[in-house]
Design a protein around this motif. Sequence first.
Motif, short mmCIF file in Angstrom:
data_model
loop_
_atom_site.label_atom_id
_atom_site.label_comp_id
_atom_site.label_asym_id
_atom_site.label_seq_id
_atom_site.Cartn_x
_atom_site.Cartn_y
_atom_site.Cartn_z
N LEU A 145 0.87 -1.18 0.00
CA LEU A 145 0.00 0.00 0.00
C LEU A 145 0.90 1.23 0.00
O LEU A 145 1.30 1.73 1.05
N PHE A 146 1.23 1.66 -1.20
CA PHE A 146 2.13 2.81 -1.39
C PHE A 146 1.30 4.08 -1.49
O PHE A 146 0.28 4.10 -2.20
N PRO A 147 1.71 5.14 -0.79
CA PRO A 147 0.90 6.38 -0.80
C PRO A 147 0.52 6.88 -2.18
O PRO A 147 -0.56 7.38 -2.41
N GLU A 148 1.44 6.67 -3.13
CA GLU A 148 1.17 7.22 -4.48
C GLU A 148 0.49 6.20 -5.40
O GLU A 148 0.20 6.47 -6.57
N GLY A 149 0.24 5.02 -4.86
CA GLY A 149 -0.26 3.94 -5.71
C GLY A 149 -1.72 4.10 -6.11
O GLY A 149 -2.47 4.84 -5.49
N ARG A 150 -2.09 3.36 -7.16
CA ARG A 150 -3.49 3.33 -7.60
C ARG A 150 -3.99 1.91 -7.39
O ARG A 150 -3.38 0.95 -7.89
N GLY A 156 -12.87 -4.68 -10.04
CA GLY A 156 -12.53 -3.77 -11.15
C GLY A 156 -12.55 -2.30 -10.77
O GLY A 156 -12.03 -1.45 -11.49
N ARG A 157 -13.18 -1.97 -9.62
CA ARG A 157 -13.18 -0.55 -9.22
C ARG A 157 -11.75 -0.07 -9.02
O ARG A 157 -10.90 -0.83 -8.56
N GLU A 158 -11.52 1.22 -9.36
CA GLU A 158 -10.18 1.80 -9.19
C GLU A 158 -10.25 2.99 -8.24
O GLU A 158 -11.25 3.71 -8.23
N MET A 159 -9.20 3.15 -7.44
CA MET A 159 -9.18 4.29 -6.52
C MET A 159 -7.75 4.51 -6.04
O MET A 159 -6.92 3.59 -6.10
N PRO A 160 -7.45 5.70 -5.55
CA PRO A 160 -6.11 5.91 -4.98
C PRO A 160 -5.96 5.00 -3.76
O PRO A 160 -6.94 4.65 -3.11
N VAL A 161 -4.73 4.59 -3.49
CA VAL A 161 -4.47 3.82 -2.26
C VAL A 161 -4.93 4.65 -1.07
O VAL A 161 -4.57 5.81 -0.94
N GLN A 162 -5.77 4.07 -0.22
CA GLN A 162 -6.32 4.81 0.92
C GLN A 162 -6.74 3.82 1.99
O GLN A 162 -6.88 2.62 1.73
N THR A 163 -6.95 4.34 3.19
CA THR A 163 -7.26 3.44 4.30
C THR A 163 -8.59 2.71 4.07
O THR A 163 -8.75 1.58 4.47
N GLY A 164 -9.49 3.37 3.36
CA GLY A 164 -10.84 2.78 3.27
C GLY A 164 -11.05 1.87 2.08
O GLY A 164 -12.18 1.62 1.65
#
Length: 252
Positions: A145-150, A156-164
């Motif tokens: 889980l890299f801060p800059e990762g996608r 199939g949903r896409e989102m920025p790496v985030q806690t949720g």
Amino acid sequence: MYADAEALSQEACTLAFERISRAMQSRRRAVVVLSGGTTPRECYRLLAEKITEARIPANGFLWIFADERRVAVSHPDSNEGMARRLLLDRIGAPKHTILSWRADGGDPAACAQRYRDEILARMGTEGKPDLVILGMGADGHMASLFPEGRAVLPDGREMPVQTGIPSETAAVYRAAENEWRLTLCPVFLNRARTAAFLVTGAEKQAALRQTLKGNPSTPAAWIRVEETLYLVSRDAAAEDAPADFGGNIRFA
Ligand code: 6PG
């Protein structure tokens, strides 16, 4: 805090062995999540010796990998390959006790789906890992889980790496490295009874400080479980780091 990486590895091994023994005694099974990287290697090597000496039945484990690269297990960068060489092969872990990402090829989201399905099949939707061993990157990443990762979810949903991230697993794309990783997510990791971060190296000081402060943009800060432990060597601990944080967050 530990004088150096060797002292930290010995304590990490002792801690891991205690949590594994506790799980075996109460549930006759120990579910352990292993991370890659360099920090945990000596702990894994020592743990293989302790498990063998204590004759803990190799059948009693379920080994899960916090993350993996898209390579074959035989590839030098494989986290599973490293864990097999230093720990799993040395205790004679039967194939059915090792949950492999089988990450070398195919669609990353499909790989994340398959791993999620296998975890749910083996542990159900509420199953708790007994121990999660994590490293910490200088940028505050843990697992992949890299801060800059996608993140790309199994559906199939896409989102920025985030806690949720609403999934137990995800594929993470790192544009700068043009690299896919496979990773467990906080939804699953935070079910753990014990999470132990192994942190060495002065370059980790800032990430550790942000993690302990609970900075929401630091992935390692997203892990808060029943017992969250930080095993830190002196070079990674900032001078002003408090000795204890109360509750279940403490330096081990
Ligand atoms: C990996 C790990 C990764 C690692 C950190 C820290 O696949 O490399 O899962 O999250 O724990 O990058 O790595 P070091 O222990 O090598 O500093």
